[in-house]
Design an enzyme around this catalytic site. Structure first.
Site, PDB file in Angstrom:
ATOM      1  N   ASP A  10       0.885  -0.746  -0.273  1.00  0.00           N
ATOM      2  CA  ASP A  10       0.130   0.085   0.041  1.00  0.00           C
ATOM      3  C   ASP A  10       1.269   1.540  -0.108  1.00  0.00           C
ATOM      4  OD1 ASP A  10      -1.977   2.692   0.724  1.00  0.00           O
ATOM      5  OD2 ASP A  10      -2.167   1.533   2.719  1.00  0.00           O
ATOM      6  N   ILE A  11       1.003   1.787  -1.204  1.00  0.00           N
ATOM      7  CA  ILE A  11       2.048   2.998  -0.853  1.00  0.00           C
ATOM      8  C   ILE A  11       1.576   4.714  -0.134  1.00  0.00           C
ATOM      9  CG2 ILE A  11       0.562   4.518  -2.740  1.00  0.00           C
ATOM     10  CD1 ILE A  11       3.074   4.585  -3.903  1.00  0.00           C
ATOM     11  N   ASN A  24      -5.309  12.967 -11.722  1.00  0.00           N
ATOM     12  CA  ASN A  24      -5.728  13.234 -12.402  1.00  0.00           C
ATOM     13  C   ASN A  24      -5.399  14.711 -12.834  1.00  0.00           C
ATOM     14  OD1 ASN A  24      -7.848  15.237 -11.173  1.00  0.00           O
ATOM     15  ND2 ASN A  24      -9.153  12.928 -10.420  1.00  0.00           N
ATOM     16  N   VAL A  33      -5.087   5.145  -6.720  1.00  0.00           N
ATOM     17  CA  VAL A  33      -4.208   5.449  -5.492  1.00  0.00           C
ATOM     18  C   VAL A  33      -4.310   6.937  -5.751  1.00  0.00           C
ATOM     19  CG1 VAL A  33      -1.557   6.382  -5.802  1.00  0.00           C
ATOM     20  CG2 VAL A  33      -2.419   4.041  -6.514  1.00  0.00           C
ATOM     21  N   ASP A  34      -4.821   7.387  -6.032  1.00  0.00           N
ATOM     22  CA  ASP A  34      -5.041   8.866  -6.476  1.00  0.00           C
ATOM     23  C   ASP A  34      -6.528   9.437  -5.044  1.00  0.00           C
ATOM     24  OD1 ASP A  34      -5.802  12.070  -6.384  1.00  0.00           O
ATOM     25  OD2 ASP A  34      -6.819  12.063  -8.479  1.00  0.00           O
ATOM     26  N   SER A 122      -0.502   5.446 -13.967  1.00  0.00           N
ATOM     27  CA  SER A 122      -1.068   4.715 -15.760  1.00  0.00           C
ATOM     28  C   SER A 122      -1.313   3.510 -15.919  1.00  0.00           C
ATOM     29  CB  SER A 122      -0.162   5.246 -16.813  1.00  0.00           C
ATOM     30  OG  SER A 122      -0.360   6.728 -16.657  1.00  0.00           O
ATOM     31  N   THR A 123      -1.326   1.678 -15.574  1.00  0.00           N
ATOM     32  CA  THR A 123      -0.986   0.631 -15.471  1.00  0.00           C
ATOM     33  C   THR A 123      -2.588   1.033 -14.529  1.00  0.00           C
ATOM     34  OG1 THR A 123      -0.962   0.585 -13.196  1.00  0.00           O
ATOM     35  CG2 THR A 123       0.922   0.212 -15.232  1.00  0.00           C
ATOM     36  N   GLY A 124      -3.604   1.151 -13.913  1.00  0.00           N
ATOM     37  CA  GLY A 124      -4.784   1.209 -13.813  1.00  0.00           C
ATOM     38  C   GLY A 124      -5.945   1.651 -15.032  1.00  0.00           C
ATOM     39  N   TYR A 126      -5.934   3.942 -16.902  1.00  0.00           N
ATOM     40  CA  TYR A 126      -5.350   4.738 -18.337  1.00  0.00           C
ATOM     41  C   TYR A 126      -4.720   3.414 -19.190  1.00  0.00           C
ATOM     42  CZ  TYR A 126      -5.544   9.247 -16.178  1.00  0.00           C
ATOM     43  OH  TYR A 126      -6.404  10.797 -15.911  1.00  0.00           O
TER      44      TYR A 126
END
Length: 165
Positions: A10-11, A24, A33-34, A122-124, A126
């Site tokens: 978990d970041i 975004n 994540v955001d 960008s791997t989610g 996007y």
């Protein structure tokens, strides 16, 4: 030369100077994540993002750019927000993904940070292919002048792609 680590986790729980937010362009929170960073970090992050939007970033943050705010209630000192590119079969946007990493590192270095944690930008939503994102990210941070770069990855397949030599 930086030490590069890959961890499954978990970041928002990382104890580093900087956590990178795959934001975004609005800087006002979002999903994945955001959203997790904004929820766990508390209202202080959103308040600073709103101040940024009221000033220099009135039109939002452009793809590949990076900007710092407080980390609020996170264990980090700062959050560096960067907007990753949306994957396209028709257009090569890899430079934007590389810019996300390099510009985040430049902002972190400017703050005096010695450690930074990145998500798989960008791997989610996007839809950037994980293997490609991992190659681009590893290349972008290879020569960074920061002590510790940690990629915090949310599932085993993503971890495997980033940790692969």
């Amino acid at each position: 030369m930086a030490t590069i680590e890959y961890v499954l986790g978990d970041i928002t729980a990382q104890e580093v100077d900087v956590i990178v937010n795959a934001a975004n362009s609005s800087l006002l929170g979002g999903g994945r994540v955001d959203g997790a960073i904004h929820r766990r970090g508390g209202p202080e992050i959103l308040a600073e993002c709103r101040r940024l939007r009221a000033g220099h970033y009135g039109g939002g943050l452009r793809t590949g750019q990076a900007v710092a705010t407080t980390a609020g209630r996170l264990k980090a000192r700062w959050v560096v927000h960067t907007v990753g590119p949306v994957w396209s079969d028709a257009e090569d946007r890899s430079q934007f993904l590389e810019d996300c990493h390099r510009n985040s590192l430049a902002v972190a270095t400017g703050l005096g940070a010695t450690s930074i944690a990145f998500p798989a930008i960008s791997t989610g939503i996007y839809r950037w292919p994980v293997d490609s994102a991992a190659r681009i990210a590893r290349k972008a941070v290879r020569d960074a002048e920061i002590d510790l770069i940690r990629f915090v990855l949310f599932d085993q397949a993503t971890y495997d792609a980033f940790a692969r030599p």
